[in-house]
Design a protein around this motif. Structure first.
Motif: not given
Length: 362
Positions: A237-247
Protein backbone atom coordinates in the motif's frame (compact mmCIF):
# COMPACT_ATOMS: atom_id res chain seq x y z
CA UNK A 1 117.39 -30.79 -74.08
CA UNK A 2 116.96 -27.75 -71.86
CA UNK A 3 114.92 -26.06 -74.56
CA UNK A 4 112.61 -29.08 -74.96
CA UNK A 5 112.16 -29.29 -71.15
CA UNK A 6 111.29 -25.61 -70.87
CA UNK A 7 108.81 -25.90 -73.73
CA UNK A 8 107.00 -28.76 -72.01
CA UNK A 9 106.93 -26.77 -68.77
CA UNK A 10 105.36 -23.75 -70.50
CA UNK A 11 102.71 -25.96 -72.13
CA UNK A 12 101.92 -27.56 -68.79
CA UNK A 13 101.51 -24.17 -67.10
CA UNK A 14 99.29 -22.98 -69.94
CA UNK A 15 97.04 -26.04 -69.53
CA UNK A 16 96.79 -25.47 -65.79
CA UNK A 17 95.76 -21.86 -66.36
CA UNK A 18 93.07 -22.99 -68.79
CA UNK A 19 91.79 -25.60 -66.33
CA UNK A 20 91.75 -23.03 -63.52
CA UNK A 21 89.95 -20.52 -65.74
CA UNK A 22 87.34 -23.11 -66.78
CA UNK A 23 86.87 -24.20 -63.16
CA UNK A 24 86.43 -20.57 -62.06
CA UNK A 25 83.96 -19.99 -64.87
CA UNK A 26 81.95 -23.06 -63.83
CA UNK A 27 81.89 -21.88 -60.20
CA UNK A 28 80.75 -18.41 -61.29
CA UNK A 29 78.03 -19.84 -63.52
CA UNK A 30 76.86 -22.11 -60.70
CA UNK A 31 76.75 -19.18 -58.29
CA UNK A 32 74.75 -17.09 -60.78
CA UNK A 33 72.32 -19.97 -61.30
CA UNK A 34 71.84 -20.45 -57.56
CA UNK A 35 71.32 -16.70 -57.14
CA UNK A 36 68.69 -16.58 -59.90
CA UNK A 37 66.82 -19.66 -58.69
CA UNK A 38 66.88 -19.09 -54.94
CA UNK A 39 67.09 -15.32 -54.44
CA UNK A 40 63.32 -14.66 -54.87
CA UNK A 41 62.58 -17.12 -52.05
CA UNK A 42 65.35 -15.73 -49.87
CA UNK A 43 64.11 -12.21 -50.52
CA UNK A 44 60.54 -13.26 -49.84
CA UNK A 45 61.50 -14.94 -46.57
CA UNK A 46 63.50 -11.91 -45.55
CA UNK A 47 60.52 -9.67 -46.27
CA UNK A 48 58.29 -11.96 -44.21
CA UNK A 49 60.65 -11.72 -41.27
CA UNK A 50 60.89 -7.95 -41.54
CA UNK A 51 57.17 -7.41 -42.05
CA UNK A 52 55.54 -6.58 -38.69
CA UNK A 53 52.71 -8.87 -37.57
CA UNK A 54 49.25 -7.44 -36.93
CA UNK A 55 48.43 -6.09 -33.52
CA UNK A 56 46.03 -8.46 -31.76
CA UNK A 57 43.54 -7.03 -29.26
CA UNK A 58 42.02 -9.24 -26.58
CA UNK A 59 38.49 -8.07 -25.69
CA UNK A 60 37.29 -9.72 -22.47
CA UNK A 61 33.62 -8.96 -21.83
CA UNK A 62 31.90 -9.58 -18.52
CA UNK A 63 28.43 -10.01 -20.00
CA UNK A 64 26.27 -9.80 -23.09
CA UNK A 65 23.00 -9.77 -21.16
CA UNK A 66 22.10 -6.17 -21.87
CA UNK A 67 21.38 -5.04 -25.42
CA UNK A 68 24.06 -2.36 -25.36
CA UNK A 69 26.97 -4.81 -24.98
CA UNK A 70 26.22 -6.37 -28.36
CA UNK A 71 26.67 -2.92 -29.85
CA UNK A 72 29.97 -2.42 -28.01
CA UNK A 73 31.28 -5.75 -29.26
CA UNK A 74 30.21 -5.35 -32.89
CA UNK A 75 31.29 -1.72 -33.22
CA UNK A 76 34.67 -2.31 -31.57
CA UNK A 77 35.48 -5.32 -33.75
CA UNK A 78 34.45 -3.51 -36.95
CA UNK A 79 36.36 -0.32 -36.17
CA UNK A 80 39.44 -2.25 -35.00
CA UNK A 81 39.52 -4.15 -38.29
CA UNK A 82 39.34 -0.84 -40.16
CA UNK A 83 42.56 0.16 -38.38
CA UNK A 84 44.27 -3.11 -39.26
CA UNK A 85 43.93 -4.71 -35.82
CA UNK A 86 42.82 -8.24 -35.11
CA UNK A 87 40.36 -8.86 -32.26
CA UNK A 88 39.97 -11.98 -30.16
CA UNK A 89 36.86 -11.60 -27.97
CA UNK A 90 35.34 -13.64 -25.15
CA UNK A 91 32.27 -13.35 -22.91
CA UNK A 92 32.32 -14.52 -19.28
CA UNK A 93 28.51 -14.63 -18.94
CA UNK A 94 28.65 -12.92 -15.53
CA UNK A 95 31.01 -15.58 -14.13
CA UNK A 96 34.05 -14.21 -12.27
CA UNK A 97 36.09 -17.43 -12.41
CA UNK A 98 35.31 -17.83 -16.10
CA UNK A 99 36.54 -14.32 -16.80
CA UNK A 100 39.93 -15.10 -15.25
CA UNK A 101 40.16 -18.31 -17.31
CA UNK A 102 39.23 -16.40 -20.45
CA UNK A 103 41.97 -13.84 -19.85
CA UNK A 104 44.41 -16.77 -19.58
CA UNK A 105 43.09 -17.99 -22.93
CA UNK A 106 43.55 -14.58 -24.53
CA UNK A 107 47.13 -14.42 -23.27
CA UNK A 108 47.78 -17.84 -24.84
CA UNK A 109 46.68 -16.32 -28.16
CA UNK A 110 49.57 -13.83 -27.93
CA UNK A 111 47.48 -10.70 -27.67
CA UNK A 112 49.32 -7.36 -27.66
CA UNK A 113 46.81 -5.46 -25.54
CA UNK A 114 43.86 -6.34 -23.30
CA UNK A 115 40.57 -4.44 -23.23
CA UNK A 116 38.44 -5.70 -20.36
CA UNK A 117 34.89 -5.13 -19.17
CA UNK A 118 35.10 -6.54 -15.63
CA UNK A 119 32.22 -8.59 -14.35
CA UNK A 120 33.21 -7.68 -10.80
CA UNK A 121 35.37 -4.65 -10.09
CA UNK A 122 37.25 -6.36 -7.21
CA UNK A 123 37.52 -10.00 -8.32
CA UNK A 124 38.83 -9.06 -11.76
CA UNK A 125 42.11 -7.74 -10.35
CA UNK A 126 43.76 -11.18 -10.49
CA UNK A 127 43.05 -11.32 -14.23
CA UNK A 128 44.78 -7.97 -14.62
CA UNK A 129 47.80 -9.29 -12.72
CA UNK A 130 48.12 -12.15 -15.20
CA UNK A 131 48.23 -9.73 -18.11
CA UNK A 132 50.71 -7.38 -16.44
CA UNK A 133 53.10 -10.26 -15.67
CA UNK A 134 53.23 -10.86 -19.43
CA UNK A 135 53.92 -7.19 -20.09
CA UNK A 136 50.47 -6.67 -21.64
CA UNK A 137 48.90 -3.23 -21.24
CA UNK A 138 45.32 -3.15 -20.01
CA UNK A 139 42.41 -0.83 -20.79
CA UNK A 140 39.49 -0.97 -18.35
CA UNK A 141 36.51 -0.43 -20.66
CA UNK A 142 33.38 1.32 -19.37
CA UNK A 143 33.72 -0.40 -15.99
CA UNK A 144 36.53 0.33 -13.58
CA UNK A 145 38.71 -2.48 -12.19
CA UNK A 146 39.61 -1.63 -8.61
CA UNK A 147 42.92 -2.35 -6.84
CA UNK A 148 44.80 -3.32 -9.99
CA UNK A 149 47.56 -2.04 -12.23
CA UNK A 150 45.38 -1.04 -15.18
CA UNK A 151 46.97 1.37 -17.66
CA UNK A 152 43.86 3.31 -18.67
CA UNK A 153 40.21 3.65 -17.69
CA UNK A 154 37.87 4.76 -20.47
CA UNK A 155 34.15 5.20 -19.90
CA UNK A 156 31.12 7.41 -20.00
CA UNK A 157 30.92 9.74 -17.03
CA UNK A 158 28.79 7.64 -14.70
CA UNK A 159 28.61 10.38 -12.07
CA UNK A 160 26.76 12.43 -14.69
CA UNK A 161 24.53 9.46 -15.51
CA UNK A 162 23.23 9.60 -11.94
CA UNK A 163 22.96 13.38 -12.02
CA UNK A 164 20.94 13.36 -15.24
CA UNK A 165 18.43 10.85 -13.87
CA UNK A 166 17.98 12.85 -10.68
CA UNK A 167 17.57 16.17 -12.47
CA UNK A 168 14.94 14.74 -14.84
CA UNK A 169 12.94 13.36 -11.92
CA UNK A 170 13.22 16.59 -9.95
CA UNK A 171 11.75 18.57 -12.82
CA UNK A 172 8.78 16.19 -12.93
CA UNK A 173 8.42 15.24 -9.26
CA UNK A 174 10.04 17.89 -7.00
CA UNK A 175 8.70 16.18 -3.89
CA UNK A 176 7.31 12.77 -2.97
CA UNK A 177 8.28 9.13 -2.43
CA UNK A 178 11.29 8.00 -4.46
CA UNK A 179 12.40 4.44 -5.17
CA UNK A 180 16.05 3.86 -6.12
CA UNK A 181 16.85 0.67 -8.05
CA UNK A 182 20.60 0.18 -8.20
CA UNK A 183 22.43 -2.27 -10.45
CA UNK A 184 24.83 -5.02 -9.42
CA UNK A 185 27.02 -4.13 -6.42
CA UNK A 186 30.05 -5.67 -8.16
CA UNK A 187 29.85 -3.09 -10.95
CA UNK A 188 31.69 0.06 -9.87
CA UNK A 189 29.59 2.14 -12.26
CA UNK A 190 26.72 1.57 -9.83
CA UNK A 191 28.62 3.31 -7.04
CA UNK A 192 29.37 6.24 -9.36
CA UNK A 193 25.73 6.53 -10.45
CA UNK A 194 24.65 6.43 -6.81
CA UNK A 195 27.10 9.17 -5.89
CA UNK A 196 25.85 11.22 -8.86
CA UNK A 197 22.15 11.15 -7.98
CA UNK A 198 22.79 11.66 -4.27
CA UNK A 199 24.78 14.77 -5.10
CA UNK A 200 21.63 16.23 -6.69
CA UNK A 201 18.98 14.85 -4.32
CA UNK A 202 20.53 14.75 -0.84
CA UNK A 203 19.55 18.32 0.07
CA UNK A 204 15.94 17.55 -0.89
CA UNK A 205 16.04 14.32 1.11
CA UNK A 206 17.40 16.15 4.16
CA UNK A 207 14.60 18.72 3.90
CA UNK A 208 12.06 15.86 3.71
CA UNK A 209 10.86 17.08 0.34
CA UNK A 210 11.86 13.70 -1.05
CA UNK A 211 11.35 10.48 0.88
CA UNK A 212 13.76 7.64 0.08
CA UNK A 213 11.38 4.74 0.64
CA UNK A 214 13.62 2.10 -0.95
CA UNK A 215 17.21 1.95 -2.23
CA UNK A 216 18.28 -1.57 -3.18
CA UNK A 217 20.76 -3.39 -5.41
CA UNK A 218 19.54 -5.59 -8.26
CA UNK A 219 22.09 -8.38 -8.53
CA UNK A 220 23.48 -8.99 -12.02
CA UNK A 221 21.22 -6.15 -13.17
CA UNK A 222 18.26 -8.54 -13.18
CA UNK A 223 14.93 -6.87 -13.86
CA UNK A 224 13.23 -9.49 -11.68
CA UNK A 225 14.65 -7.74 -8.63
CA UNK A 226 13.27 -4.40 -9.82
CA UNK A 227 9.86 -5.94 -10.43
CA UNK A 228 9.75 -7.58 -6.99
CA UNK A 229 10.88 -4.46 -5.11
CA UNK A 230 8.26 -2.24 -6.74
CA UNK A 231 5.55 -4.88 -6.60
CA UNK A 232 6.13 -5.52 -2.89
CA UNK A 233 5.89 -1.80 -2.09
CA UNK A 234 2.64 -1.51 -4.01
CA UNK A 235 1.24 -4.62 -2.33
CA UNK A 236 2.06 -3.01 1.03
CA UNK A 237 0.00 0.00 0.00
CA UNK A 238 2.99 2.35 -0.32
CA UNK A 239 2.62 5.29 -2.68
CA UNK A 240 5.40 5.59 -5.26
CA UNK A 241 5.87 8.98 -6.92
CA UNK A 242 9.10 8.35 -8.84
CA UNK A 243 11.46 5.48 -9.68
CA UNK A 244 15.15 6.03 -10.41
CA UNK A 245 16.10 2.82 -12.18
CA UNK A 246 19.80 2.60 -13.00
CA UNK A 247 19.35 1.06 -16.46
CA UNK A 248 16.62 0.28 -18.96
CA UNK A 249 16.32 -3.37 -17.94
CA UNK A 250 15.57 -2.37 -14.34
CA UNK A 251 13.19 0.29 -15.66
CA UNK A 252 11.35 -2.43 -17.56
CA UNK A 253 10.97 -4.51 -14.39
CA UNK A 254 9.64 -1.53 -12.44
CA UNK A 255 7.19 -0.57 -15.20
CA UNK A 256 5.90 -4.16 -15.39
CA UNK A 257 5.00 -3.96 -11.69
CA UNK A 258 3.46 -0.50 -12.11
CA UNK A 259 1.41 -1.57 -15.12
CA UNK A 260 -0.22 -4.36 -13.10
CA UNK A 261 -1.62 -1.64 -10.84
CA UNK A 262 -2.47 0.58 -13.83
CA UNK A 263 0.21 3.07 -12.78
CA UNK A 264 2.48 2.79 -15.83
CA UNK A 265 2.90 6.29 -17.27
CA UNK A 266 1.67 8.06 -14.15
CA UNK A 267 4.82 7.25 -12.16
CA UNK A 268 7.98 8.65 -13.84
CA UNK A 269 10.73 6.04 -14.33
CA UNK A 270 14.30 6.67 -15.48
CA UNK A 271 16.69 4.33 -17.28
CA UNK A 272 20.06 4.10 -18.96
CA UNK A 273 21.52 2.73 -22.24
CA UNK A 274 18.77 3.81 -24.68
CA UNK A 275 17.72 0.22 -25.35
CA UNK A 276 15.23 -0.05 -28.20
CA UNK A 277 12.43 -1.18 -25.86
CA UNK A 278 13.15 1.79 -23.56
CA UNK A 279 12.99 4.23 -26.47
CA UNK A 280 9.65 2.71 -27.47
CA UNK A 281 8.38 3.11 -23.89
CA UNK A 282 9.51 6.76 -23.89
CA UNK A 283 7.52 7.65 -27.00
CA UNK A 284 4.53 5.72 -25.58
CA UNK A 285 4.82 7.61 -22.31
CA UNK A 286 5.45 4.75 -19.87
CA UNK A 287 9.12 5.65 -19.27
CA UNK A 288 10.20 9.21 -18.52
CA UNK A 289 13.74 9.17 -19.89
CA UNK A 290 16.89 7.17 -20.56
CA UNK A 291 20.55 8.09 -20.54
CA UNK A 292 21.98 7.70 -24.04
CA UNK A 293 25.63 6.77 -24.32
CA UNK A 294 27.02 7.09 -27.88
CA UNK A 295 29.04 3.88 -28.11
CA UNK A 296 30.68 4.91 -31.41
CA UNK A 297 32.48 7.70 -29.57
CA UNK A 298 33.59 5.41 -26.76
CA UNK A 299 34.99 2.87 -29.23
CA UNK A 300 36.81 5.53 -31.27
CA UNK A 301 38.36 6.92 -28.09
CA UNK A 302 39.37 3.44 -26.94
CA UNK A 303 41.06 2.59 -30.23
CA UNK A 304 42.86 5.96 -30.26
CA UNK A 305 44.25 4.96 -26.87
CA UNK A 306 45.23 1.54 -28.25
CA UNK A 307 47.16 3.31 -31.01
CA UNK A 308 49.08 5.34 -28.46
CA UNK A 309 49.78 2.43 -26.11
CA UNK A 310 51.06 0.21 -28.92
CA UNK A 311 53.35 2.97 -30.20
CA UNK A 312 54.38 4.03 -26.68
CA UNK A 313 53.09 7.54 -27.27
CA UNK A 314 52.15 9.71 -24.28
CA UNK A 315 48.51 9.80 -23.17
CA UNK A 316 46.74 13.04 -22.34
CA UNK A 317 44.00 11.96 -19.92
CA UNK A 318 41.13 14.27 -19.07
CA UNK A 319 41.53 13.27 -15.41
CA UNK A 320 43.15 10.81 -13.01
CA UNK A 321 41.07 8.42 -10.91
CA UNK A 322 42.41 6.46 -7.97
CA UNK A 323 41.32 2.81 -8.19
CA UNK A 324 42.79 1.83 -4.82
CA UNK A 325 46.10 0.79 -6.36
CA UNK A 326 47.20 3.90 -8.22
CA UNK A 327 46.00 7.03 -9.98
CA UNK A 328 44.75 5.76 -13.33
CA UNK A 329 44.72 7.91 -16.49
CA UNK A 330 41.00 8.36 -17.13
CA UNK A 331 39.01 9.40 -20.19
CA UNK A 332 35.31 10.23 -19.84
CA UNK A 333 32.67 10.86 -22.49
CA UNK A 334 29.59 12.79 -21.40
CA UNK A 335 26.28 10.90 -21.56
CA UNK A 336 23.08 12.48 -22.88
CA UNK A 337 19.67 12.56 -21.23
CA UNK A 338 16.93 11.56 -23.68
CA UNK A 339 13.16 11.94 -23.44
CA UNK A 340 10.28 12.52 -25.87
CA UNK A 341 11.44 16.04 -26.66
CA UNK A 342 14.90 15.18 -28.00
CA UNK A 343 14.84 11.50 -28.95
CA UNK A 344 14.70 12.36 -32.67
CA UNK A 345 17.72 14.66 -32.41
CA UNK A 346 19.86 12.21 -30.46
CA UNK A 347 19.24 8.48 -30.66
CA UNK A 348 17.57 8.54 -34.08
CA UNK A 349 19.77 11.24 -35.62
CA UNK A 350 22.89 9.26 -34.63
CA UNK A 351 21.30 6.12 -36.16
CA UNK A 352 21.65 4.36 -32.83
CA UNK A 353 18.10 3.24 -33.58
CA UNK A 354 16.00 4.03 -36.64
CA UNK A 355 12.76 6.01 -36.62
CA UNK A 356 10.83 2.88 -37.61
CA UNK A 357 12.33 0.88 -34.75
CA UNK A 358 11.41 3.52 -32.18
CA UNK A 359 7.95 4.55 -33.39
CA UNK A 360 6.63 1.43 -35.14
CA UNK A 361 6.29 -1.74 -33.07
CA UNK A 362 4.77 -5.04 -34.05
Amino acid sequence: MNHIYRSKKVVKKSRMKKVFFIFTLILFATAVTIFIVYWPNISKNEQQVLKPSKVRIGFAMGTLKEERWFKDRDILIAKAHERGYEVEWVNANENDVEQINQVKYLLSKNINILIIVPNNYEKCSSAINLAKKRGIKVISYDRLVKNSDIDVYVSFNNYKVGELMAKWLLKTVPRGNYVFLLGDPGDYNVQMIKEGYHKVLDSFIQKKQINNILEKYCYNWRKEYAYNYVNNLLEEGKRIDAVLASNDSLAEGAIMALSEKRLAGSVPVTGQDADISACQRIVKGTQLMTVYKPIDKLVDLTLDIVDKLIKNKPLKPTSMLNNGYKNVPTFFIDPIGVDKSNINDTVIKDNFHTWDEVYITK
